[in-house]
Structures are given as structure tokens and as C-alpha cells.
Design a protein around this motif. Structure first.
Motif, short mmCIF file in Angstrom:
data_model
loop_
_atom_site.label_atom_id
_atom_site.label_comp_id
_atom_site.label_asym_id
_atom_site.label_seq_id
_atom_site.Cartn_x
_atom_site.Cartn_y
_atom_site.Cartn_z
N PHE A 132 7.26 15.22 38.27
CA PHE A 132 7.32 14.93 36.84
C PHE A 132 8.77 14.77 36.42
CE2 PHE A 132 3.21 17.35 36.70
CZ PHE A 132 2.43 16.26 36.35
N LYS A 133 8.97 13.93 35.41
CA LYS A 133 10.33 13.74 34.88
C LYS A 133 10.92 15.09 34.49
CE LYS A 133 12.87 10.84 31.61
NZ LYS A 133 12.74 9.81 30.56
N TYR A 134 10.14 15.85 33.74
CA TYR A 134 10.51 17.21 33.38
C TYR A 134 9.26 18.08 33.52
CZ TYR A 134 14.32 14.66 31.20
OH TYR A 134 15.37 13.81 30.99
N SER A 135 9.43 19.26 34.06
CA SER A 135 8.28 20.15 34.16
C SER A 135 8.74 21.59 34.05
CB SER A 135 7.54 19.94 35.49
OG SER A 135 8.36 20.27 36.59
N GLY A 136 7.82 22.44 33.65
CA GLY A 136 8.09 23.87 33.57
C GLY A 136 7.17 24.62 34.51
N TYR A 164 12.23 22.21 35.51
CA TYR A 164 12.74 21.31 36.53
C TYR A 164 12.99 19.94 35.93
CZ TYR A 164 10.91 24.85 39.77
OH TYR A 164 10.65 26.02 40.44
N ARG A 165 14.14 19.33 36.31
CA ARG A 165 14.51 18.01 35.82
C ARG A 165 14.60 17.05 37.01
NH1 ARG A 165 19.86 20.42 33.48
NH2 ARG A 165 19.52 21.51 35.44
N PHE A 166 14.05 15.86 36.84
CA PHE A 166 14.00 14.88 37.94
C PHE A 166 15.38 14.48 38.43
CE2 PHE A 166 15.05 12.03 34.58
CZ PHE A 166 15.59 10.90 35.17
N ASN A 167 16.37 14.52 37.56
CA ASN A 167 17.70 14.02 37.91
C ASN A 167 18.69 15.15 38.22
OD1 ASN A 167 17.82 15.01 35.33
ND2 ASN A 167 18.87 13.24 34.45
N SER A 168 18.17 16.34 38.51
CA SER A 168 19.04 17.46 38.84
C SER A 168 18.81 17.91 40.28
CB SER A 168 18.79 18.63 37.88
OG SER A 168 19.49 19.78 38.32
#
Length: 196
Positions: free
Chosen positions: A147-151, A160-164
Motif C-alpha cells: 500500500f502507498k501508506y499503511s498502518g 509504513y510509507r511506500f517511498n521510505s
């Protein structure tokens, strides 16, 4: 719809491996009901497919793979507790299921590709770190779908961030081959890494 998702995943997987190469070896973390394993086993011949998973999805994906691939040797290697025994089971079978603690028995640089589809969106950071350590040891490439962003479920502290890279413990030495929005939704990303 799920077949379309699988074909989209295969398209990205083929960007990370030589599609003409034979005897490819895959390591999938969390096979769910076996959708990705099923399509890869259907499209590619003479491959080794190792699945790292836990119950109850092991049972579901095993049933699916046995139904669609009755000629393949599918083996649950859960009782094996040393490298030699696991290597023997891999040599003698096509699809091998193992538990996460058995990752330490896998050969260095053995896999052409490790696959993580959705699994690390719902995994504790210490487990993700452990998985990435073994991907780094055992694999040449990594394909992730996240996911692009998820908890983290039931958590107010972890996102969690997709670009990190830091969020997913991805070593800086790995080359990012692609990072693209999926056809499924603009909330899903496909990530591909070459492991150095």
C-alpha cells in the motif's frame, strides 16, 4: 479481476528476472491462497518455488496448488531442522513450504527472486527487518507490492510509507529498479530491487 492483478504482477516480476532463463528459483513470503504461485507455476517451467508462511493460509494455498498442479511435487518441510535436510527436500520437490524460522537454512544467493505481496503491510517491524536480512542473504532480486501508506493493524504507533526505505529496512546498497502505481488502485505500489 484477480487474474488481471496476477498478470500485472508477472509483468513486473519479468522485469527483474531473465524470462528466458530456465530453472528459476522463487522465494515467496506469505502466499495467501496461492494466486501468485499458481500463475508463476503455470507460466514458467522447471522452477523451484519455496513458500515461507504460517497457518492457516498454508492449508488454503496447498489445496489450491495441488488442485491446479497435480503433477508437481509439493512438500511441507516444517519438521526439518538443518540445512542439509532442507536442501535435499528442495532438490527432490517442486514447491516447498517452510516456516519463517527455517529461513536460516537457505543457501546464499540461491533465489533469482523473492516476492512479498501485501504481507509486510501487516507485519511487525522486527519481523520485516528479519525478512529483509534473509532476502539480502538468499536472493538476487526483490519484488514488493505494498500500500502507498499503511498502518500496522491494532497499532497507533507504526505506519509504513511506500517511498521510505527506512520503514521497510531496505538496504541503501540495493538498486531500486522501479517504483510504480499499480493498475489496481492509486493506493498500491509495485517496487522492484536489484540486490547488490
Amino acid at each position: 479481476q484477480h487474474l488481471m492483478y496476477s498478470l500485472s504482477e508477472i509483468e513486473n516480476i519479468n522485469r527483474l528476472i531473465d524470462d528466458k532463463e530456465k530453472d528459476l528459483k522463487f522465494l515467496e513470503f506469505g502466499a495467501g491462497y496461492g494466486r501468485t504461485a499458481n500463475i508463476l507455476l503455470s507460466l514458467k517451467k522447471n522452477i523451484k518455488y519455496i513458500i515461507v508462511d504460517i497457518p492457516p493460509s498454508i492449508h488454503v494455498s496447498t489445496l489450491q496448488l495441488r488442485k491446479h498442479h497435480p503433477n508437481l511435487k509439493i512438500y511441507h518441510a516444517f519438521e526439518l531442522d538443518d540445512r542439509d535436510a532442507l536442501e535435499k527436500s528442495i532438490d527432490e520437490n517442486d514447491v516447498i513450504y517452510i516456516f519463517p524460522h527455517q529461513l536460516k537454512f537457505l543457501k546464499k544467493n540461491y533465489f533469482d527472486l523473492s516476492i512479498m505481496i501485501g504481507i509486510i503491510n501487516e507485519t511487525e517491524p522486527k519481523t520485516i527487518k528479519e525478512y529483509m536480512k534473509y532476502v539480502n542473504i538468499t536472493s538476487k532480486n526483490l519484488y514488493m507490492k505494498i500500500f502507498k501508506y499503511s498502518g500496522l493493524p491494532f497499532s497507533f504507533y507504526k505506519f509504513y510509507r511506500f517511498n521510505s526505505r527506512k520503514d521497510y529496512f531496505i538496504p541503501k546498497e540495493w538498486d531500486q529498479f522501479f517504483s510504480e502505481i499499480g493498475m489496481e488502485s492509486d493506493l498500491i505500489y509495485h517496487l522492484g530491487y536489484k540486490i547488490n
